[in-house]
Design an enzyme around this catalytic site. Structure first.
Site, PDB file in Angstrom:
ATOM      1  N   ARG A  25       0.842  -1.218   0.000  1.00 22.69           N
ATOM      2  CA  ARG A  25       0.000   0.000   0.000  1.00 22.69           C
ATOM      3  C   ARG A  25       0.869   1.258   0.000  1.00 22.69           C
ATOM      4  NH1 ARG A  25      -2.701  -0.962   5.560  1.00 22.69           N
ATOM      5  NH2 ARG A  25      -0.472  -1.393   5.876  1.00 22.69           N
ATOM      6  N   GLU A  30       6.476   5.994  12.381  1.00 24.71           N
ATOM      7  CA  GLU A  30       6.269   6.815  13.562  1.00 24.71           C
ATOM      8  C   GLU A  30       7.200   8.022  13.402  1.00 24.71           C
ATOM      9  OE1 GLU A  30       7.144   4.553  17.048  1.00 24.71           O
ATOM     10  OE2 GLU A  30       5.405   3.235  16.829  1.00 24.71           O
ATOM     11  N   GLN A  48       4.543  23.729  20.091  1.00 28.65           N
ATOM     12  CA  GLN A  48       3.794  24.303  18.958  1.00 28.65           C
ATOM     13  C   GLN A  48       4.263  23.636  17.688  1.00 28.65           C
ATOM     14  OE1 GLN A  48       3.578  28.685  18.761  1.00 28.65           O
ATOM     15  NE2 GLN A  48       4.122  28.579  16.587  1.00 28.65           N
ATOM     16  N   ASN A  50       4.197  24.044  13.433  1.00 31.39           N
ATOM     17  CA  ASN A  50       3.949  24.980  12.330  1.00 31.39           C
ATOM     18  C   ASN A  50       3.975  24.217  11.008  1.00 31.39           C
ATOM     19  OD1 ASN A  50       4.140  27.069  14.251  1.00 31.39           O
ATOM     20  ND2 ASN A  50       6.359  27.203  13.960  1.00 31.39           N
ATOM     21  N   ARG A  61      13.258  31.255   3.218  1.00 36.11           N
ATOM     22  CA  ARG A  61      12.671  31.778   4.455  1.00 36.11           C
ATOM     23  C   ARG A  61      13.777  31.787   5.506  1.00 36.11           C
ATOM     24  NH1 ARG A  61       6.710  31.116   4.815  1.00 36.11           N
ATOM     25  NH2 ARG A  61       5.942  30.255   2.838  1.00 36.11           N
ATOM     26  N   HIS A  64      16.038  33.197  10.698  1.00 34.59           N
ATOM     27  CA  HIS A  64      15.241  33.699  11.817  1.00 34.59           C
ATOM     28  C   HIS A  64      15.637  33.023  13.126  1.00 34.59           C
ATOM     29  CE1 HIS A  64      11.941  34.283   8.535  1.00 34.59           C
ATOM     30  NE2 HIS A  64      12.908  35.173   8.435  1.00 34.59           N
ATOM     31  N   LYS A  74      13.890  23.810  17.119  1.00 35.87           N
ATOM     32  CA  LYS A  74      12.992  23.463  16.013  1.00 35.87           C
ATOM     33  C   LYS A  74      13.296  22.057  15.517  1.00 35.87           C
ATOM     34  CE  LYS A  74      12.947  28.303  14.741  1.00 35.87           C
ATOM     35  NZ  LYS A  74      13.582  29.362  13.946  1.00 35.87           N
ATOM     36  N   HIS A 121      17.868  30.170  11.792  1.00 38.72           N
ATOM     37  CA  HIS A 121      17.445  29.086  10.894  1.00 38.72           C
ATOM     38  C   HIS A 121      16.820  29.626   9.617  1.00 38.72           C
ATOM     39  CE1 HIS A 121      14.300  26.172   9.508  1.00 38.72           C
ATOM     40  NE2 HIS A 121      15.411  25.483   9.365  1.00 38.72           N
ATOM     41  N   TYR A 134       7.065  21.691  11.248  1.00 42.59           N
ATOM     42  CA  TYR A 134       8.071  21.667  12.305  1.00 42.59           C
ATOM     43  C   TYR A 134       7.481  22.000  13.669  1.00 42.59           C
ATOM     44  CZ  TYR A 134       8.401  26.682  11.058  1.00 42.59           C
ATOM     45  OH  TYR A 134       8.141  28.005  10.753  1.00 42.59           O
ATOM     46  N   ASP A 145      10.930  37.824  17.879  1.00 40.84           N
ATOM     47  CA  ASP A 145      11.236  37.207  16.592  1.00 40.84           C
ATOM     48  C   ASP A 145      12.180  38.124  15.816  1.00 40.84           C
ATOM     49  OD1 ASP A 145       9.340  36.531  13.566  1.00 40.84           O
ATOM     50  OD2 ASP A 145      11.038  35.443  14.454  1.00 40.84           O
ATOM     51  N   LYS A 171      10.139  41.275   4.628  1.00 38.94           N
ATOM     52  CA  LYS A 171      10.897  41.253   5.901  1.00 38.94           C
ATOM     53  C   LYS A 171      12.294  40.681   5.681  1.00 38.94           C
ATOM     54  CE  LYS A 171      10.144  37.917   8.957  1.00 38.94           C
ATOM     55  NZ  LYS A 171       9.565  37.071  10.047  1.00 38.94           N
ATOM     56  N   ASP A 172      12.373  39.582   4.953  1.00 41.15           N
ATOM     57  CA  ASP A 172      13.675  38.926   4.798  1.00 41.15           C
ATOM     58  C   ASP A 172      14.587  39.669   3.829  1.00 41.15           C
ATOM     59  OD1 ASP A 172      12.490  35.484   5.248  1.00 41.15           O
ATOM     60  OD2 ASP A 172      13.042  37.075   6.677  1.00 41.15           O
TER      61      ASP A 172
HETATM   62  C1  T46 Z   1       6.768  31.893  12.725  1.00 41.97           C
HETATM   63  C2  T46 Z   1       5.329  32.275  12.932  1.00 41.97           C
HETATM   64  C3  T46 Z   1       4.702  33.200  12.129  1.00 41.97           C
HETATM   65  N1  T46 Z   1       3.395  33.529  12.336  1.00 41.97           N
HETATM   66  C4  T46 Z   1       2.756  34.481  11.422  1.00 41.97           C
HETATM   67  C5  T46 Z   1       3.465  35.822  11.292  1.00 41.97           C
HETATM   68  C6  T46 Z   1       3.168  36.242   9.868  1.00 41.97           C
HETATM   69  O1  T46 Z   1       1.899  36.877   9.811  1.00 41.97           O
HETATM   70  C7  T46 Z   1       3.059  34.914   9.117  1.00 41.97           C
HETATM   71  C8  T46 Z   1       4.320  34.559   8.361  1.00 41.97           C
HETATM   72  O2  T46 Z   1       5.405  34.687   9.277  1.00 41.97           O
HETATM   73  P1  T46 Z   1       6.906  34.673   8.742  1.00 41.97           P
HETATM   74  O3  T46 Z   1       7.003  35.493   7.496  1.00 41.97           O
HETATM   75  O4  T46 Z   1       7.810  34.989   9.898  1.00 41.97           O
HETATM   76  O5  T46 Z   1       7.049  33.132   8.353  1.00 41.97           O
HETATM   77  P2  T46 Z   1       8.405  32.434   7.841  1.00 41.97           P
HETATM   78  O6  T46 Z   1       9.175  33.353   6.956  1.00 41.97           O
HETATM   79  O7  T46 Z   1       8.004  31.101   7.350  1.00 41.97           O
HETATM   80  O8  T46 Z   1       9.253  32.287   9.172  1.00 41.97           O
HETATM   81  C9  T46 Z   1       9.530  31.012   9.752  1.00 41.97           C
HETATM   82  O9  T46 Z   1      10.424  30.358   8.911  1.00 41.97           O
HETATM   83  C10 T46 Z   1      11.781  30.265   9.320  1.00 41.97           C
HETATM   84  C11 T46 Z   1      12.453  29.270   8.411  1.00 41.97           C
HETATM   85  C12 T46 Z   1      11.933  29.876  10.734  1.00 41.97           C
HETATM   86  O10 T46 Z   1      12.888  29.213  11.138  1.00 41.97           O
HETATM   87  C13 T46 Z   1      10.929  30.316  11.693  1.00 41.97           C
HETATM   88  O11 T46 Z   1      10.260  29.201  12.235  1.00 41.97           O
HETATM   89  C14 T46 Z   1       9.929  31.252  11.184  1.00 41.97           C
HETATM   90  O12 T46 Z   1      10.499  32.530  11.346  1.00 41.97           O
HETATM   91  O13 T46 Z   1       2.803  33.913  10.118  1.00 41.97           O
HETATM   92  C15 T46 Z   1       2.655  32.959  13.348  1.00 41.97           C
HETATM   93  O14 T46 Z   1       1.471  33.286  13.533  1.00 41.97           O
HETATM   94  N2  T46 Z   1       3.257  32.043  14.174  1.00 41.97           N
HETATM   95  C16 T46 Z   1       4.561  31.675  14.003  1.00 41.97           C
HETATM   96  O15 T46 Z   1       5.053  30.814  14.766  1.00 41.97           O
END
Ligand code: T46
Length: 204
Positions: A25, A30, A48, A50, A61, A64, A74, A121, A134, A145, A171-172
């Protein structure tokens, strides 16, 4: 849960490989067991989970991290597609401060990468429509953050773009250079009381 794990020359990160059960199949594994995770990593609660979906290939991405007291560990895995996952050691007193590990995580290899608190990361997608899931060891705290420029030459990360453009969030695109934030680390744990003004960090 993964039955094998491996470590890196930078102390802290751990690679888990899920034990897969195959039959006509498909596959069963696990993918997480608290007891095995605790045996390998110690007493860390993952509070948590994500999921991020990146449609374009070469989506980057990162980099951070969350500042103390909400620094996050993470446990990264890819359930569709593939990423080049990068973790930069930003622990102030680490002998490998500023150095990084880089590894491919994919739906094919079932790798899971544990990145402890104290690392910045990021990842670059290697396929379109890549899904990353993750677990983290502390809750999201927007005020804690922070980030470092993904392409900071001081970090020397080869994102293997081969002349292609990275797809980034606004942002990035404007994260500070590593040298702008390292003075804040020198005093020990990453300070929580930094604020970013116009892309610059200034202790309040
Ligand atoms: C990280 C996070 C974000 N958010 C909200 C904030 C923004 O409105 C939206 C996107 O957030 P961000 O642009 O920071 O997402 P990524 O660019 O994927 O950031 C993540 O990706 C890199 C690789 C990482 O290592 C971190 O876990 C994390 O910073 O989700 C949440 O509501 N909860 C959360 O835990």
């Amino acid at each position: 849960m993964p039955t094998e794990f491996d470590t890196f020359e930078i102390q802290g990160p751990v690679l888990f490989v899920s034990n897969r059960h195959r039959d006509p199949r498909g596959i069963f594994a696990e993918t997480f067991r608290a007891d095995e995770f605790r045996d390998a990593i110690g007493d860390v609660d993952l509070v948590q989970e994500n999921q991020s979906i990146s449609h374009p290939i070469n989506t980057v991405r990162g980099l951070h991290y969350q500042a103390e007291p909400h620094a996050q560990g993470k446990l990264m895995r890819v359930v569709q597609g593939a990423v080049l996952d990068v973790a930069v050691d930003i622990r102030p007193h680490s002998p490998t401060f500023g150095r990084h590990i880089k590894i491919e995580l994919s739906a094919e290899n079932w790798y899971q990468l544990w990145i402890p608190p104290g690392f910045a990361h990021g990842f670059k997608t290697l396929r379109p429509d890549t899904h990353v899931i993750y677990k983290v060891s502390d809750y999201y705290s927007p005020s804690h953050d922070h980030g470092v420029a993904w392409n900071d030459p001081d970090l020397g990360i080869d994102w293997e773009l081969y002349g292609q453009q990275a797809v980034l969030s606004d942002k990035d695109r404007q994260q500070p250079r590593f040298c702008e934030v390292t003075p804040l680390f020198a005093g020990g744990a990453i300070p929580a009381d930094v604020s970013r003004q116009h892309g610059q960090f200034a202790a309040r």
